[in-house]
Design a protein around this motif. Structure first.
Motif, PDB file in Angstrom:
ATOM      1  N   LYS A   1       0.835  -1.207   0.000  1.00  8.25           N
ATOM      2  CA  LYS A   1       0.000   0.000   0.000  1.00  8.25           C
ATOM      3  C   LYS A   1       0.869   1.255   0.000  1.00  8.25           C
ATOM      4  CE  LYS A   1      -3.775  -2.196   2.587  1.00  8.25           C
ATOM      5  NZ  LYS A   1      -4.630  -2.119   3.814  1.00  8.25           N
TER       6      LYS A   1
ATOM      7  N   SER B   1       1.277   5.292   1.327  1.00  7.47           N
ATOM      8  CA  SER B   1       0.871   6.168   2.430  1.00  7.47           C
ATOM      9  C   SER B   1       1.760   7.405   2.427  1.00  7.47           C
ATOM     10  CB  SER B   1       0.996   5.429   3.773  1.00  7.47           C
ATOM     11  OG  SER B   1       2.353   5.074   4.030  1.00  7.47           O
ATOM     12  N   GLU B   2       1.402   8.364   3.254  1.00  8.90           N
ATOM     13  CA  GLU B   2       2.195   9.581   3.489  1.00  8.90           C
ATOM     14  C   GLU B   2       2.487  10.360   2.206  1.00  8.90           C
ATOM     15  OE1 GLU B   2       5.651   8.922   5.976  1.00  8.90           O
ATOM     16  OE2 GLU B   2       4.720   7.153   6.907  1.00  8.90           O
ATOM     17  N   GLU B   3       1.458  10.584   1.389  1.00 13.37           N
ATOM     18  CA  GLU B   3       1.656  11.352   0.157  1.00 13.37           C
ATOM     19  C   GLU B   3       2.060  12.785   0.469  1.00 13.37           C
ATOM     20  OE1 GLU B   3      -0.904  13.014  -3.674  1.00 13.37           O
ATOM     21  OE2 GLU B   3      -1.421  11.053  -2.831  1.00 13.37           O
TER      22      GLU B   3
END
Length: 371
Positions: free
Chosen positions: A190, A192-194
């Protein structure tokens, strides 16, 4: 080998003419027929296998590439273990069922991530099996014309930080089309943290550029199109029509020539970038597709920091003060529509979107080309 022409080899027939009236006329007829057949074969090879040979810089506007490898590809030794050419497949289908795939990123496991222009990121395992569901869908992506989810790059230290970078088109206020670079973390299948690291790159339905790659210096290089406003390519303060160079956090890279993100300017719609073994940067670029500026003139360029590659003041073989003429162009009568670019050994490869071709260019020094 001279020039950068497309060439095909045909056998030479040596025919001994009989000095007799009827036989002479017959042999002339046969000879003419053989020539016609050879021309047809040569034309077919030219059309089906458009291959460039002998890329040589124009010494008047392009620096001599004396640090490039000075060797031509070795010939087949002809040993019993050598695989016959007819046994080598012309292409191998790795995966099917993708929707406008644009960029590929190889994971340490051998699996690969593929961007689809509509905004999805797909996973293909090392055996070529496409995962049924996307890894992610980037909701802010705007797919319109040539715009959408485009380039992708893995951080040079991906194994330790899991950073992946994407280039995509989006809407800002109203219907104002722009492009940006985002960084995400990939873990457990997955994202995350864009985080947006470069923003507000001018965009349009066409001419968005979109290729991103980390160079040998570990800085991120970004190709941007002129956003269908050719004058922006000559504006050093605009991010459009450029090759940009930033740190992995999107900050100004040390040594940039104009004290901003711009590394080179005067580009129309650059599509591919790659470095040779000596660290030289090469680029492929779309020329115009009709209208007052003509058609064709797709380009292969040797990129130097601070150089101006001329769009839209010059194109093709034209020259201009303070501007660099392409090392090679497709001529006004031909379109390569170049896509991604890669260099393996002394060979530069780029895909041709028009006709779905694969082109190869042999990189020589000027001296080597004269041998």
């Amino acid at each position: 080998m001279h020039g950068g022409c497309l060439a095909s080899k045909a056998p030479i027939a040596f025919i001994k003419f009989l000095q007799c009236g009827g036989k002479m006329r017959l042999m002339r007829f046969v000879f003419a027929g053989v020539i016609v057949v050879l021309l047809i074969i040569a034309g077919g090879v030219y059309y089906l296998y458009p291959t460039l040979y002998g890329i040589v810089p124009d010494s008047s506007n392009t620096p001599r590439l004396s640090d490039l490898a000075n060797t031509a590809p070795s010939e087949n030794s002809g040993s019993a273990s050598s695989q016959r050419a007819e046994d080598i497949p012309a292409e191998t289908i790795i995966v099917e069922g993708l929707d406008t795939p644009w960029a590929i990123g190889f994971l340490p496991s051998g699996d690969m991530m593929v961007t689809e222009r509509k905004g999805t990121v797909r996973l293909v395992d090392k055996n070529g099996k496409l995962q049924e569901n996307p890894i992610a869908t980037l909701e802010k992506v705007k797919e319109a014309g040539e715009g959408g989810l485009l380039g992708m790059a893995l951080h040079p230290e991906f194994v330790s930080n899991n950073f992946v970078y994407f280039y995509y088109t989006y809407n800002s206020t109203g219907d104002n089309t722009l492009n940006r670079i985002v960084r995400v973390k990939y873990s457990g299948g997955k994202f995350s943290e864009e985080q947006t690291i470069v923003d507000a790159i001018p965009g349009a339905s066409n001419h968005n550029g979109g290729r991103i790659r980390f160079g040998p210096d570990n800085y991120l290089y970004i190709t941007t199109g002129d956003a269908q406003e050719p004058s922006l390519a000559q504006d050093k303060n605009s991010l459009a029509g450029k090759i940009l160079r930033v740190t992995d956090e999107g900050k100004l890279a040390p040594g940039n020539p104009f004290n901003n993100e711009v590394y080179s300017l005067g580009h129309r719609n650059p599509q591919g970038i790659a470095w040779d073994a000596s660290g030289n940067l090469w680029e492929t670029e779309h020329g115009p597709s009709g209208g007052s500026l003509g058609t064709g003139n797709d380009e292969v360029n040797f990129i130097l920091a601070g150089s101006n590659y001329g769009w839209s003041v010059i194109q093709g073989d034209q020259t201009g003060s303070g501007m660099v003429t392409p090392v090679k162009n497709s001529t006004p009568s031909t379109s390569w529509a170049p896509g991604g670019t890669e260099i393996i050994g002394n060979n530069l490869f780029f895909s041709g979107l028009r006709g779905q071709a694969l082109y190869t260019c042999l990189l020589y020094t000027s001296d080597a080309a004269d041998e």
